[in-house]
Motif scaffolding. Structure first.
Motif, PDB file in Angstrom:
ATOM      1  N   ASP A   6      -3.681   5.513 -10.452  1.00 47.30           N
ATOM      2  CA  ASP A   6      -3.933   4.281  -9.712  1.00 47.30           C
ATOM      3  C   ASP A   6      -4.549   3.268 -10.661  1.00 47.30           C
ATOM      4  OD1 ASP A   6      -6.618   5.018 -10.043  1.00 47.30           O
ATOM      5  OD2 ASP A   6      -6.681   6.013  -8.092  1.00 47.30           O
ATOM      6  N   VAL A   7      -5.037   2.138 -10.105  1.00 48.02           N
ATOM      7  CA  VAL A   7      -5.594   1.076 -10.938  1.00 48.02           C
ATOM      8  C   VAL A   7      -6.778   1.567 -11.756  1.00 48.02           C
ATOM      9  CG1 VAL A   7      -6.700  -1.186 -10.901  1.00 48.02           C
ATOM     10  CG2 VAL A   7      -4.809  -0.700  -9.337  1.00 48.02           C
TER      11      VAL A   7
ATOM     12  N   GLN B 113       0.831  -1.205   0.000  1.00 46.13           N
ATOM     13  CA  GLN B 113       0.000   0.000   0.000  1.00 46.13           C
ATOM     14  C   GLN B 113       0.866   1.256   0.000  1.00 46.13           C
ATOM     15  OE1 GLN B 113      -3.168   0.349  -0.542  1.00 46.13           O
ATOM     16  NE2 GLN B 113      -3.019   2.581  -0.369  1.00 46.13           N
TER      17      GLN B 113
ATOM     18  N   LYS C 211       3.832   1.487  -1.213  1.00 44.83           N
ATOM     19  CA  LYS C 211       4.426   1.609  -2.547  1.00 44.83           C
ATOM     20  C   LYS C 211       3.420   2.168  -3.544  1.00 44.83           C
ATOM     21  CE  LYS C 211       7.828  -2.062  -1.885  1.00 44.83           C
ATOM     22  NZ  LYS C 211       8.284  -3.415  -2.287  1.00 44.83           N
ATOM     23  N   ARG C 212       2.163   1.762  -3.404  1.00 44.97           N
ATOM     24  CA  ARG C 212       1.125   2.308  -4.287  1.00 44.97           C
ATOM     25  C   ARG C 212       0.977   3.809  -4.060  1.00 44.97           C
ATOM     26  NH1 ARG C 212      -2.308  -2.547  -3.097  1.00 44.97           N
ATOM     27  NH2 ARG C 212      -2.209  -3.902  -4.928  1.00 44.97           N
ATOM     28  N   GLU C 213       1.010   4.208  -2.809  1.00 42.54           N
ATOM     29  CA  GLU C 213       0.889   5.637  -2.503  1.00 42.54           C
ATOM     30  C   GLU C 213       2.093   6.412  -3.031  1.00 42.54           C
ATOM     31  OE1 GLU C 213       0.422   5.667   1.696  1.00 42.54           O
ATOM     32  OE2 GLU C 213      -1.656   4.947   1.665  1.00 42.54           O
TER      33      GLU C 213
ATOM     34  N   ASP D  62       6.587  -0.029 -10.149  1.00 43.69           N
ATOM     35  CA  ASP D  62       5.603  -0.907 -10.790  1.00 43.69           C
ATOM     36  C   ASP D  62       6.054  -2.365 -10.727  1.00 43.69           C
ATOM     37  OD1 ASP D  62       3.669   0.912 -11.418  1.00 43.69           O
ATOM     38  OD2 ASP D  62       4.373   1.269 -13.462  1.00 43.69           O
TER      39      ASP D  62
ATOM     40  N   ARG E 220       3.895   5.533  -5.614  1.00 37.50           N
ATOM     41  CA  ARG E 220       3.744   5.570  -7.070  1.00 37.50           C
ATOM     42  C   ARG E 220       2.712   6.602  -7.483  1.00 37.50           C
ATOM     43  NH1 ARG E 220       1.105   4.800 -11.389  1.00 37.50           N
ATOM     44  NH2 ARG E 220       1.943   3.641 -13.198  1.00 37.50           N
ATOM     45  N   SER E 221       1.599   6.639  -6.763  1.00 37.37           N
ATOM     46  CA  SER E 221       0.538   7.596  -7.061  1.00 37.37           C
ATOM     47  C   SER E 221       1.054   9.030  -6.966  1.00 37.37           C
ATOM     48  CB  SER E 221      -0.640   7.390  -6.109  1.00 37.37           C
ATOM     49  OG  SER E 221      -1.666   8.311  -6.356  1.00 37.37           O
TER      50      SER E 221
ATOM     51  N   GLN F  75       1.875  -8.165  -5.709  1.00 37.05           N
ATOM     52  CA  GLN F  75       0.457  -8.347  -5.987  1.00 37.05           C
ATOM     53  C   GLN F  75       0.149  -9.782  -6.393  1.00 37.05           C
ATOM     54  OE1 GLN F  75      -1.994  -5.901  -5.553  1.00 37.05           O
ATOM     55  NE2 GLN F  75      -3.271  -7.719  -5.741  1.00 37.05           N
TER      56      GLN F  75
ATOM     57  N   ILE G 152       5.583  -3.661  -7.164  1.00 36.24           N
ATOM     58  CA  ILE G 152       4.163  -3.846  -6.855  1.00 36.24           C
ATOM     59  C   ILE G 152       3.613  -5.090  -7.544  1.00 36.24           C
ATOM     60  CG2 ILE G 152       1.848  -2.881  -7.189  1.00 36.24           C
ATOM     61  CD1 ILE G 152       3.054  -0.113  -6.772  1.00 36.24           C
TER      62      ILE G 152
END
Length: 414
Positions: A327-328, A5, A7-9, A49, A11-12, A56, A52
């Motif tokens: 994001d996705v 999470q 890492k997603r933040e 990416d 990346r975002s 994932q 992640i």
């Protein structure tokens, strides 16, 4: 180590920074300094990416197992604990059969195999020997078909259905892109405009994994997940052949590929045998009727080598066309369009149809029943200390459209 999470933040935030950089520097404000900052941000995004995606995959496996348990509990009207117990029992039968054949099973397990063998006779219309076919457990089959979605690209964007039989099916087609209503005067009659309906046949074909030889030692080693090993091999082989034909199949004794069924949207100018311009990309997008472009399943598709070239494209102000997704729900785009990487798409070359654009939901993939798996122990394998496995699946694909929902960019012939 940062969580997925986090890492997603991260990346975002980088993606938002990239888009803000583009918004703040239109036209003559874009220069070398902005380009270098853009390149640095993109490099960081691509590194994250990769991290992640790896994490994932692990989470997806865990989630898939929980989903299987819930489905089995709902289907059999039992508790989650009992559903998990039954699933483990099915796996034990399957793995015991994989490792040692019918002779390796208990009487209770043999009854399960006998039931599956009877189903196989009914499904495949063929005789089955003592070491013959095994209609693989539903969970294994479902996992295999689901994993095929990740292989190549077509299954991730096409419409996928499953049918009980492999009989040819006629699907209705109509082109309503030019139809419209009318103004009717007071007390005046309306006119007729019957929709022009047609049909297109959808045929399935039998695909083989080819023989997969497994050494005795691998089967006997309890530390080896032989089920996962076989599923990976089947996914690789069946995934490659089906995705290739769903992409470029001729339709003659094989599926009708998306490239084959697509209409011409833009042909490169003379000399553009291995390139595509920004103007070509825009022309291709606008060659598809807005009725299709509004679809959520409308996107681009191309080979990874083509993406490499597309990332170098710039608009008329010299700014990159490629933008990272936040994001996705907001994926990366080229010229504002989402895209799918498909390694079976033709690479850019003279006359190649290298880029597709349109509503991929109009491409229909049909799978029939489950996967049939055979275990072979004849002398050809025994002499080498091996057991052979062979899987069959029936599937077909075709672009079910007559209105130009999917179009291609074709590189110049010379």
């Amino acid at each position: 180590m940062p969580s997925i999470q986090a890492k997603r933040e991260q990346r975002s935030a980088l993606a938002s920074e990239t888009r803000a950089l583009m918004d703040a520097n239109p036209g003559d404000k874009w220069g070398d300094e902005q380009q270098q900052k853009y390149d640095g941000l993109v490099a960081q995004i691509e590194r994250i990416d990769g991290e992640i995606n790896r994490e994932q995959k692990v989470l997806d496996i865990e989630a898939a197992q929980k989903h299987k348990v819930r489905d089995r509990a709902s289907r059999d009207n039992i508790s989650d604990d009992e559903a998990e117990h039954r699933l483990n029992g099915d796996k034990q039968v399957f793995r015991a059969w994989l490792a040692g054949g019918v002779e390796n099973l208990t009487p209770e397990q043999r009854e399960v195999v006998a039931q599956r063998r009877e189903a196989l006779r009914n499904t495949m219309s063929t005789s089955v020997g003592t070491e013959g076919g095994y209609l693989v457990e539903k969970e294994f089959s479902a996992a295999l078909l689901e994993s095929l979605k990740d292989y190549g690209g077509m299954r991730s964007v096409a419409q996928v259905i499953r049918t009980e039989t492999g009989a040819a099916m006629d699907f209705p087609t109509t082109d309503a892109t030019s139809e419209e209503g009318e103004i009717v005067g007071e007390n005046a009659p309306t006119t007729n405009e019957d929709a022009s309906f047609g049909t297109m046949a959808h045929v399935v074909y039998k695909f083989s994994s080819k023989d997969i030889a497994v050494p005795f030692e691998l089967l006997q080693d309890s530390a080896i997940d032989i089920e996962a090993h076989l599923r990976d091999r089947l996914n690789e082989r069946l995934g490659r052949i089906t995705n290739r034909l769903f992409t470029t199949g001729t339709g003659a004794n094989q599926p009708h590929g998306a490239v084959t069924g697509s209409a011409a949207g833009k042909i490169g100018a003379t000399g553009q045998t291995s390139i595509i311009t920004w103007e070509d990309l825009i022309d291709l997008v606008h060659s598809v009727d807005p009725a299709y472009r509004r679809s959520a399943s409308c996107s681009l598709m191309f080979h990874d080598n083509t993406l490499r070239e597309l990332k170098k494209l710039k608009d008329n102000d010299g700014r990159p066309l490629w933008l990272p997704g936040i994001d996705v729900a907001e994926p990366a785009t080229i010229a504002g369009q989402r895209y799918t990487i498909n390694q079976d798409m033709p690479v850019m070359a003279a006359g190649a149809k290298s880029v597709l654009f349109g509503d991929f939901n109009r491409y229909l993939i049909r799978d029939v029943m489950q996967v049939a798996l055979f275990r072979m122990t004849d002398s050809a394998y025994t002499k080498k200390g091996q057991v052979g496995f062979l899987a069959f699946m029936r599937s077909g694909g075709r672009l079910m459209d007559v209105g130009g929902a999917l179009k291609h960019y074709q590189n110049a012939a010379s």
